[in-house]
Design an enzyme around this catalytic site. Structure first.
Site, PDB file in Angstrom:
ATOM      1  N   LYS A  49       0.866  -1.179   0.000  1.00  0.00           N
ATOM      2  CA  LYS A  49       0.000   0.000   0.000  1.00  0.00           C
ATOM      3  C   LYS A  49       0.905   1.232   0.000  1.00  0.00           C
ATOM      4  O   LYS A  49       1.616   1.485   0.973  1.00  0.00           O
ATOM      5  CB  LYS A  49      -0.922   0.006   1.223  1.00  0.00           C
ATOM      6  CG  LYS A  49      -1.913   1.155   1.235  1.00  0.00           C
ATOM      7  CD  LYS A  49      -2.817   1.092   2.477  1.00  0.00           C
ATOM      8  CE  LYS A  49      -3.911   2.138   2.386  1.00  0.00           C
ATOM      9  NZ  LYS A  49      -3.415   3.512   2.283  1.00  0.00           N
TER      10      LYS A  49
ATOM     11  N   ASP B 209       2.119   5.264  -0.244  1.00  0.00           N
ATOM     12  CA  ASP B 209       1.736   6.527   0.385  1.00  0.00           C
ATOM     13  C   ASP B 209       1.973   7.655  -0.605  1.00  0.00           C
ATOM     14  O   ASP B 209       3.020   8.299  -0.608  1.00  0.00           O
ATOM     15  CB  ASP B 209       2.578   6.743   1.651  1.00  0.00           C
ATOM     16  CG  ASP B 209       1.978   7.776   2.579  1.00  0.00           C
ATOM     17  OD1 ASP B 209       0.863   8.255   2.286  1.00  0.00           O
ATOM     18  OD2 ASP B 209       2.611   8.114   3.587  1.00  0.00           O
TER      19      ASP B 209
ATOM     20  N   GLU C  71       3.625   2.227   4.281  1.00  0.00           N
ATOM     21  CA  GLU C  71       2.279   2.467   4.823  1.00  0.00           C
ATOM     22  C   GLU C  71       1.503   1.212   5.183  1.00  0.00           C
ATOM     23  O   GLU C  71       0.844   1.156   6.216  1.00  0.00           O
ATOM     24  CB  GLU C  71       1.463   3.305   3.837  1.00  0.00           C
ATOM     25  CG  GLU C  71       0.121   3.729   4.417  1.00  0.00           C
ATOM     26  CD  GLU C  71      -0.667   4.600   3.453  1.00  0.00           C
ATOM     27  OE1 GLU C  71      -1.702   5.124   3.876  1.00  0.00           O
ATOM     28  OE2 GLU C  71      -0.255   4.738   2.293  1.00  0.00           O
TER      29      GLU C  71
END
Length: 299
Positions: free
Chosen positions: A22, A24, A153
Site C-alpha cells: 500500500k 503513500d 504504509e
C-alpha cells in the site's frame, strides 16, 4: 476501484488472494489525450502538469491504454507523502508512478476480466523508467511485517478473480495500514507565536451525512516551517467571522483561533478515534487538493 479497510480480523488469507504494498502517494489514472499524458486524481483533478517527470508514460497510453496507479516519491527507498505533496522537494526525491492495474488495454475495456488476467496484460507493457510495476506477493502476513519494519504504509489484499469496478469501493480489495490516515477540512487555525505567516495548529473537521461540519480535533504535530507557511497562506484566503463547526468547541480549541471556511483539505495520520469522534494524536502530513475530504462517518 477502491479498497475496503480491513476489519478486526485483519487481511483475508487463503487461496485466491494475493498481496501488494500500500503506497503513500497520490492515486492517479494515466491516459493519453491529444498526444500528451493526462493524469487524473480520484476527484478528477488534472495532475500531469504537477508531475512533468512522468510524461514518458504517454508512450504507454498512446494506443488507448488506461493505467491505474499511484504517484509516489521515494526518499532513501521509502515512500514519502510529504515529498510527493510538496513539488519543491521532487528534485530531492525519486518520483515514480507505481502501476497496479490496467482497466483498458490498447483501447479494449478489460474491466470485466479477472485481476490475474489484467496483471498479465500489465506485465506485457513496455514501461518507461519513471514507472514501476507493483510487485505481487503470496504471503500477506510476511509482507505486512516487512512493510512495518521499513516504514511503508501497509498492504492491500486483492482477490485474483476480481473484476475492476471503476470508482467503486470493493470487498475484493482490502487494505490494512500500519497507521490510520484520513483527509480532513480545516475550520480554524492558530498562528505561530513568533510569526503569523505560519500555522502552529489546525482545527480539523469533517462533514457528516447531514452536511454539518463536525469537530475532529486539533493537530499541530507534523507542521514543519515550510508546511506551516503553505498551510497558513492557503487558510488566509478563506477567512470566516465565526466557527464553522456544528459542535461546541472546547475552550482550549477556541483560544486564539482564526476561523476559516472549510475549503482547505489536509491529510492526517492518527492512532484512533475516541467515542466522541475526535482523532487521537493526529499528525499533519500535507495539503491535499486532489481529493475531497473524507466524511465524518469514516472510521
Amino acid at each position: 476501484m477502491l479498497a475496503t479497510p480491513a476489519g478486526p480480523a485483519g487481511l483475508p488469507t487463503g487461496p485466491g488472494w494475493s498481496f501488494e504494498v500500500k503506497w503513500d502517494g497520490f492515486r492517479a489514472m494515466a491516459r493519453s489525450e491529444r498526444g500528451r499524458l493526462r493524469l487524473d486524481s480520484r476527484s478528477g483533478l488534472e495532475l500531469d502538469d504537477r508531475f512533468p517527470a512522468l510524461r514518458d508514460l504517454a508512450g504507454v497510453t498512446a494506443d488507448g491504454t488506461l493505467l491505474d496507479g499511484e504517484v509516489v516519491a521515494l526518499v532513501d527507498g521509502v515512500p514519502s507523502f510529504e515529498a510527493v505533496a510538496d513539488t519543491a522537494r521532487h528534485a530531492r526525491a525519486q518520483l515514480a508512478y507505481v502501476v497496479f492495474d490496467v482497466p483498458v488495454h490498447a483501447g479494449d475495456d478489460v474491466c470485466g476480466a479477472p485481476l490475474e488476467e489484467r496483471r498479465d496484460l500489465l506485465a506485457g507493457l513496455d514501461l518507461p523508467g519513471c514507472a514501476i510495476r507493483s510487485q505481487v506477493f503470496a504471503d500477506g502476513p510476511a509482507l505486512l511485517e516487512v512493510t512495518r519494519e521499513r516504514g511503508i504504509e501497509g498492504v492491500v489484499a486483492k482477490r485474483d478473480s476480481s473484476p475492476y469496478r471503476p470508482g467503486a469501493r470493493s470487498a475484493d480489495w482490502v487494505k490494512l495500514a500500519h497507521r490510520r490516515t484520513r483527509t480532513a477540512v480545516v475550520g480554524g487555525w492558530r498562528p505561530d507565536a513568533t510569526s503569523s505567516s505560519r500555522a502552529a495548529s489546525l482545527l480539523l473537521g469533517a462533514h457528516d451525512a447531514d452536511g454539518s461540519l463536525r469537530f475532529l480535533g486539533r493537530a499541530g504535530s507534523g507542521l514543519s516551517a515550510a508546511l506551516a507557511t503553505r498551510v497558513a497562506e492557503a487558510l488566509s484566503a478563506h477567512p470566516a467571522a465565526a466557527p464553522p463547526f456544528a459542535d461546541a468547541l472546547p475552550a482550549t480549541a477556541r483560544k486564539d483561533a482564526r476561523w476559516c471556511d472549510p475549503q482547505v483539505v489536509v491529510q492526517v495520520a492518527y492512532r484512533e478515534r475516541t467515542t466522541a469522534g475526535v482523532l487521537r494524536h493526529p499528525v499533519v502530513m500535507g495539503l491535499r487538493d486532489d481529493v475531497a475530504a473524507d466524511p465524518w462517518e469514516l472510521a
